[in-house]
Write a protein that holds these residues in place. Structure first.
Motif, PDB file in Angstrom:
ATOM      1  N   THR A  32       0.831  -1.209   0.000  1.00  0.00           N
ATOM      2  CA  THR A  32       0.000   0.000   0.000  1.00  0.00           C
ATOM      3  C   THR A  32       0.863   1.254   0.000  1.00  0.00           C
ATOM      4  O   THR A  32       0.553   2.229  -0.696  1.00  0.00           O
ATOM      5  CB  THR A  32      -0.935   0.005   1.218  1.00  0.00           C
ATOM      6  N   ARG A  33       1.948   1.253   0.769  1.00  0.00           N
ATOM      7  CA  ARG A  33       2.868   2.400   0.759  1.00  0.00           C
ATOM      8  C   ARG A  33       3.448   2.621  -0.631  1.00  0.00           C
ATOM      9  O   ARG A  33       3.570   3.756  -1.107  1.00  0.00           O
ATOM     10  CB  ARG A  33       3.996   2.191   1.773  1.00  0.00           C
ATOM     11  N   ALA A  34       3.789   1.513  -1.306  1.00  0.00           N
ATOM     12  CA  ALA A  34       4.343   1.624  -2.656  1.00  0.00           C
ATOM     13  C   ALA A  34       3.298   2.181  -3.632  1.00  0.00           C
ATOM     14  O   ALA A  34       3.617   3.033  -4.477  1.00  0.00           O
ATOM     15  CB  ALA A  34       4.816   0.247  -3.132  1.00  0.00           C
ATOM     16  N   SER A  35       2.054   1.730  -3.488  1.00  0.00           N
ATOM     17  CA  SER A  35       0.990   2.221  -4.366  1.00  0.00           C
ATOM     18  C   SER A  35       0.715   3.704  -4.127  1.00  0.00           C
ATOM     19  O   SER A  35       0.518   4.478  -5.079  1.00  0.00           O
ATOM     20  CB  SER A  35      -0.290   1.408  -4.131  1.00  0.00           C
ATOM     21  N   LEU A  36       0.702   4.108  -2.860  1.00  0.00           N
ATOM     22  CA  LEU A  36       0.489   5.519  -2.547  1.00  0.00           C
ATOM     23  C   LEU A  36       1.620   6.382  -3.100  1.00  0.00           C
ATOM     24  O   LEU A  36       1.389   7.491  -3.597  1.00  0.00           O
ATOM     25  CB  LEU A  36       0.374   5.703  -1.026  1.00  0.00           C
ATOM     26  N   ASN A  37       2.824   5.866  -3.022  1.00  0.00           N
ATOM     27  CA  ASN A  37       3.969   6.607  -3.552  1.00  0.00           C
ATOM     28  C   ASN A  37       3.871   6.765  -5.069  1.00  0.00           C
ATOM     29  O   ASN A  37       4.166   7.833  -5.618  1.00  0.00           O
ATOM     30  CB  ASN A  37       5.265   5.888  -3.175  1.00  0.00           C
ATOM     31  N   ASN A  38       3.429   5.702  -5.742  1.00  0.00           N
ATOM     32  CA  ASN A  38       3.241   5.773  -7.198  1.00  0.00           C
ATOM     33  C   ASN A  38       2.160   6.795  -7.558  1.00  0.00           C
ATOM     34  O   ASN A  38       2.301   7.558  -8.517  1.00  0.00           O
ATOM     35  CB  ASN A  38       2.871   4.402  -7.752  1.00  0.00           C
ATOM     36  N   LEU A  39       1.078   6.811  -6.772  1.00  0.00           N
ATOM     37  CA  LEU A  39       0.006   7.774  -7.008  1.00  0.00           C
ATOM     38  C   LEU A  39       0.496   9.201  -6.781  1.00  0.00           C
ATOM     39  O   LEU A  39       0.123  10.125  -7.515  1.00  0.00           O
ATOM     40  CB  LEU A  39      -1.182   7.471  -6.089  1.00  0.00           C
ATOM     41  N   ALA A  40       1.337   9.377  -5.768  1.00  0.00           N
ATOM     42  CA  ALA A  40       1.878  10.710  -5.479  1.00  0.00           C
ATOM     43  C   ALA A  40       2.749  11.199  -6.625  1.00  0.00           C
ATOM     44  O   ALA A  40       2.688  12.374  -7.017  1.00  0.00           O
ATOM     45  CB  ALA A  40       2.679  10.669  -4.174  1.00  0.00           C
ATOM     46  N   HIS A  41       3.583  10.318  -7.174  1.00  0.00           N
ATOM     47  CA  HIS A  41       4.428  10.683  -8.313  1.00  0.00           C
ATOM     48  C   HIS A  41       3.570  11.044  -9.521  1.00  0.00           C
ATOM     49  O   HIS A  41       3.849  12.035 -10.228  1.00  0.00           O
ATOM     50  CB  HIS A  41       5.373   9.538  -8.666  1.00  0.00           C
ATOM     51  N   LYS A  42       2.526  10.255  -9.768  1.00  0.00           N
ATOM     52  CA  LYS A  42       1.659  10.498 -10.924  1.00  0.00           C
ATOM     53  C   LYS A  42       0.911  11.824 -10.774  1.00  0.00           C
ATOM     54  O   LYS A  42       0.804  12.597 -11.729  1.00  0.00           O
ATOM     55  CB  LYS A  42       0.670   9.348 -11.085  1.00  0.00           C
ATOM     56  N   ALA A  43       0.404  12.081  -9.558  1.00  0.00           N
ATOM     57  CA  ALA A  43      -0.332  13.327  -9.326  1.00  0.00           C
ATOM     58  C   ALA A  43       0.583  14.536  -9.461  1.00  0.00           C
ATOM     59  O   ALA A  43       0.168  15.591  -9.963  1.00  0.00           O
ATOM     60  CB  ALA A  43      -0.969  13.303  -7.937  1.00  0.00           C
ATOM     61  N   ARG A  44       1.833  14.396  -9.023  1.00  0.00           N
ATOM     62  CA  ARG A  44       2.769  15.526  -9.105  1.00  0.00           C
ATOM     63  C   ARG A  44       3.193  15.763 -10.564  1.00  0.00           C
ATOM     64  O   ARG A  44       3.382  16.908 -10.992  1.00  0.00           O
ATOM     65  CB  ARG A  44       3.998  15.239  -8.236  1.00  0.00           C
TER      66      ARG A  44
END
Length: 245
Positions: free
Chosen positions: A77-89
């Motif tokens: 889940t931490r990895a998925s959230l990090n991927n989402l953060a990169h995509k949103a940025r």
């Protein structure tokens, strides 16, 4: 399936049977249907009096967690959230519209959709926190319901013993029947103590651990999604979320 729970139950009951056998007791004396009925059914009935049918149904659903526990993969889940953060940025929050279901739970999907819809980050954090606490409290009510069954079981066991002794006293003119009746009467006490301390209380302890872990998981999702909503740098967000285990 959680084979540790299953193994624990087998070991616990086997220890009682083994102790009885080593002491020269007959296993057949430990098998008494009336005693099981008054302890198990009676305890459930007494708990229903203080609760509602909705709480009983929720507790029945939750008790399955003792053998089929929920899985909370913090690392994934931490990895998925990090991927989402990169995509949103890199793109924007709106670009996450296709990733609403990626975290795999109703709580996370609703939270991410609220973030994408432009909900104020502070309001979003408050609502998600309230939702997480509400879910936790509802789960704990179910755990309390199950725990209450274990609280009534020993008393119901004593009541079963008293009933057995009453029946045994009716055979005072037959010493053999009297001795057998008294032995059977005390089985109810054994059932009450065993049902409470070998089954119900250990299960409620395990369920409490799962419920607390679910709350921690929801807190991880809350912090992660709110961090994405505020535009927090992905690497800083990753460092903050690494404290969740």
């Amino acid at each position: 399936m959680d084979f540790v729970t299953l193994a624990g139950l087998i070991i616990a009951f086997s220890s009682v049977l083994l102790a009885n056998w080593l002491g020269g007791g007959e296993v057949i004396l430990l098998l008494n249907l009336p005693s099981a009925i008054i302890v198990i059914v009676g305890s459930i009935g007494a708990t229903l009096i203080q609760s509602s049918i909705q709480e009983a149904i929720r507790a029945l659903v939750l008790i399955k967690w003792s053998l089929f526990p929920p899985v909370y993969d913090f690392h994934s889940t931490r990895a998925s959230l990090n991927n989402l953060a990169h995509k949103a940025r890199r793109l924007s929050l709106l670009a996450l519209e296709s990733d609403v279901e990626v975290l795999g739970s109703h709580f996370s999907s609703r939270a991410l959709q609220m973030a994408i819809d432009g909900t104020d980050p502070e309001l979003l954090a408050d609502r998600l926190h309230d939702d997480a606490v509400r879910i936790h409290d509802k789960r704990m009510k179910s755990v309390t319901f199950i725990e209450s069954i274990g609280g009534y079981a020993p008393t119901l066991g004593i009541m079963g013993s008293v009933l057995g002794l009453i029946q045994a006293m009716a055979n005072l003119d037959s010493p053999e029947a009297l001795g057998h009746g008294i032995a059977v009467a005390f089985v109810s006490t054994l059932y009450g103590q065993g049902f409470a301390n070998l089954v119900i209380f250990p299960i409620t302890k395990k369920l409490t651990g799962y419920v607390d872990k679910e709350l921690l998981y929801h807190q991880l999702l809350t912090d992660g999604i709110c961090g994405i909503a505020t535009g927090k740098h992905p690497y800083r967000l990753e460092l903050e979320l690494n404290t969740y285990e």
